[in-house]
Design an enzyme around this catalytic site. Sequence first.
Site, PDB file in Angstrom:
ATOM      1  N   ASP A  46      47.615  90.811  49.360  1.00  0.00           N
ATOM      2  CA  ASP A  46      46.263  90.532  49.685  1.00  0.00           C
ATOM      3  C   ASP A  46      45.401  89.213  49.067  1.00  0.00           C
ATOM      4  OD1 ASP A  46      45.365  92.223  51.861  1.00  0.00           O
ATOM      5  OD2 ASP A  46      45.201  94.010  50.525  1.00  0.00           O
ATOM      6  N   GLU A  69      38.434  89.447  52.635  1.00  0.00           N
ATOM      7  CA  GLU A  69      38.127  90.962  52.327  1.00  0.00           C
ATOM      8  C   GLU A  69      38.397  91.044  50.947  1.00  0.00           C
ATOM      9  OE1 GLU A  69      40.325  95.163  53.578  1.00  0.00           O
ATOM     10  OE2 GLU A  69      41.193  93.581  54.282  1.00  0.00           O
ATOM     11  N   ASP A 134      41.974  88.448  57.412  1.00  0.00           N
ATOM     12  CA  ASP A 134      42.446  89.724  56.932  1.00  0.00           C
ATOM     13  C   ASP A 134      43.691  89.170  56.331  1.00  0.00           C
ATOM     14  OD1 ASP A 134      43.137  92.062  55.952  1.00  0.00           O
ATOM     15  OD2 ASP A 134      42.414  93.250  57.714  1.00  0.00           O
ATOM     16  N   ILE A 136      46.271  90.860  54.908  1.00  0.00           N
ATOM     17  CA  ILE A 136      47.045  91.867  55.046  1.00  0.00           C
ATOM     18  C   ILE A 136      46.390  92.993  55.917  1.00  0.00           C
ATOM     19  CG2 ILE A 136      48.967  93.810  54.557  1.00  0.00           C
ATOM     20  CD1 ILE A 136      49.470  92.049  52.238  1.00  0.00           C
ATOM     21  N   ASP A 137      46.611  92.848  57.146  1.00  0.00           N
ATOM     22  CA  ASP A 137      46.014  93.983  58.105  1.00  0.00           C
ATOM     23  C   ASP A 137      46.923  95.290  58.097  1.00  0.00           C
ATOM     24  OD1 ASP A 137      44.206  95.347  59.813  1.00  0.00           O
ATOM     25  OD2 ASP A 137      44.654  94.049  61.391  1.00  0.00           O
ATOM     26  N   THR A 139      47.670  98.153  55.799  1.00  0.00           N
ATOM     27  CA  THR A 139      47.940  98.303  54.384  1.00  0.00           C
ATOM     28  C   THR A 139      49.197  99.378  54.366  1.00  0.00           C
ATOM     29  OG1 THR A 139      45.715  98.054  53.545  1.00  0.00           O
ATOM     30  CG2 THR A 139      47.043  99.281  52.000  1.00  0.00           C
ATOM     31  N   HIS A 241      41.056 106.462  60.897  1.00  0.00           N
ATOM     32  CA  HIS A 241      40.620 105.153  61.644  1.00  0.00           C
ATOM     33  C   HIS A 241      40.164 105.147  63.300  1.00  0.00           C
ATOM     34  CE1 HIS A 241      43.387 102.463  58.781  1.00  0.00           C
ATOM     35  NE2 HIS A 241      42.209 103.188  58.179  1.00  0.00           N
ATOM     36  N   SER A 265      47.578  97.883  62.328  1.00  0.00           N
ATOM     37  CA  SER A 265      47.102  96.450  62.463  1.00  0.00           C
ATOM     38  C   SER A 265      46.852  96.218  63.756  1.00  0.00           C
ATOM     39  CB  SER A 265      48.291  95.660  61.615  1.00  0.00           C
ATOM     40  OG  SER A 265      49.102  95.252  62.338  1.00  0.00           O
ATOM     41  N   LYS A 268      48.769  95.680  67.421  1.00  0.00           N
ATOM     42  CA  LYS A 268      48.563  96.396  68.629  1.00  0.00           C
ATOM     43  C   LYS A 268      47.809  95.243  69.606  1.00  0.00           C
ATOM     44  CE  LYS A 268      46.122  99.597  66.564  1.00  0.00           C
ATOM     45  NZ  LYS A 268      46.570  99.580  65.068  1.00  0.00           N
ATOM     46  N   ARG A 282      40.550 102.369  70.059  1.00  0.00           N
ATOM     47  CA  ARG A 282      40.112 102.784  68.735  1.00  0.00           C
ATOM     48  C   ARG A 282      38.906 103.418  68.894  1.00  0.00           C
ATOM     49  NH1 ARG A 282      41.833 100.445  63.417  1.00  0.00           N
ATOM     50  NH2 ARG A 282      40.081 100.693  61.749  1.00  0.00           N
ATOM     51  N   ASP A 295      39.171  92.728  61.380  1.00  0.00           N
ATOM     52  CA  ASP A 295      40.172  93.524  61.692  1.00  0.00           C
ATOM     53  C   ASP A 295      40.161  93.480  63.298  1.00  0.00           C
ATOM     54  OD1 ASP A 295      40.845  94.712  59.511  1.00  0.00           O
ATOM     55  OD2 ASP A 295      39.119  96.311  59.733  1.00  0.00           O
TER      56      ASP A 295
END
Length: 354
Positions: A46, A69, A134, A136-137, A139, A241, A265, A268, A282, A295
């Site tokens: 990150d 982030e 972001d 690293i979306d 984790t 989430h 992440s 999608k 989501r 995100d």
Amino acid sequence: MSTYSKELEVAELAVQRAAILTKKVFHEKAKGTVSKDDASPVTIGDFGAQALIIAAIKKNFPEDEVVGEEEASTLRENTKLRDEIWALVKGTKLSDDAAEKVIGGPIESVDDMLTAIDAGNSAGGSKGRIWALDPIDGTKGFLRGGQYAVCLALMVDGDVKVGVLGCPNLPVDDSATLTAESGKDQTDTEGNGVLFSAVLGQGATSRPLTDGAVANSKPIAMKPVKDIKEAIFCESVEAGHSSHGDQAAIASKLGITKPSVRMDSQAKYGSVARGAGDIYLRLPTSKTYQEKIWDHAAGDLIVREAGGQVTDTLGRRLDFGKGRTLAENKGVIAAPAAIHDYVLDVVKEVLSSK
């Protein structure tokens, strides 16, 4: 020069360089780690990826702000972790010298690295040029060898103009349909690694993720859904989430019988945009949770430019001008434009019955 062509070039190259670093971290340091403690691989990745991307932005667009982030106070206190990240950052560059020159070459000192990381402190908002990042979306997807993404988007006066997603573990082949296995055991082996991009009003593209100059791109488009019962449904891996129970009820009302594809992440968004999947939901897990703009900003634009529609669960466009979060939105629905309203109606029906 087309509108935002320079911003797109810088974003694509910066994301590719950051992806090199994240892949190096995974292969050298992850080794089955599944936590995010202060010295975990995802923390290292990150910080390093954020430094590389913000340095590229500031070199080319010094007045632009960045909503990132991470911030560097931990690294100023933890010199061991700082030096480990610095070794990665200074050793990561594109293999093509001309491409590397565009984004400014390597960061020259530890202090420059820390300054770059801390430049992600913008409060966001509806005025001016602001990048949402972001590094690293996804984790847990990153740590377990599933899906993750390096995500970058430019907003101008609150409107997303450029979006780029680097997805090292997705197949390059745009025709590869998502399966229940797509969210796991998909590391950056041969044939994997894709860069999705979009500029507002100019369509969306995919191309192989490289370690140098950007590869040739192909236009992507969402797949027409002739029978919604056959649609491929994407959702988050983590129940924290997104509400898996509500999503199952919605899928049932839509007549979808295939198991949902659970993956981490903004991969999608990219998958739906190129027709590998059809619907991404989501759904809120609490009344107070607010989604972070980093995100969703890049994925939102890429889906819309590929012929899709993205709204929240009340049918409102995602509003990226309210700060660092989507404060005025609840949840996300991404679907082909032709069926989006129908999916939205079913979502409202299920959520209102609770």
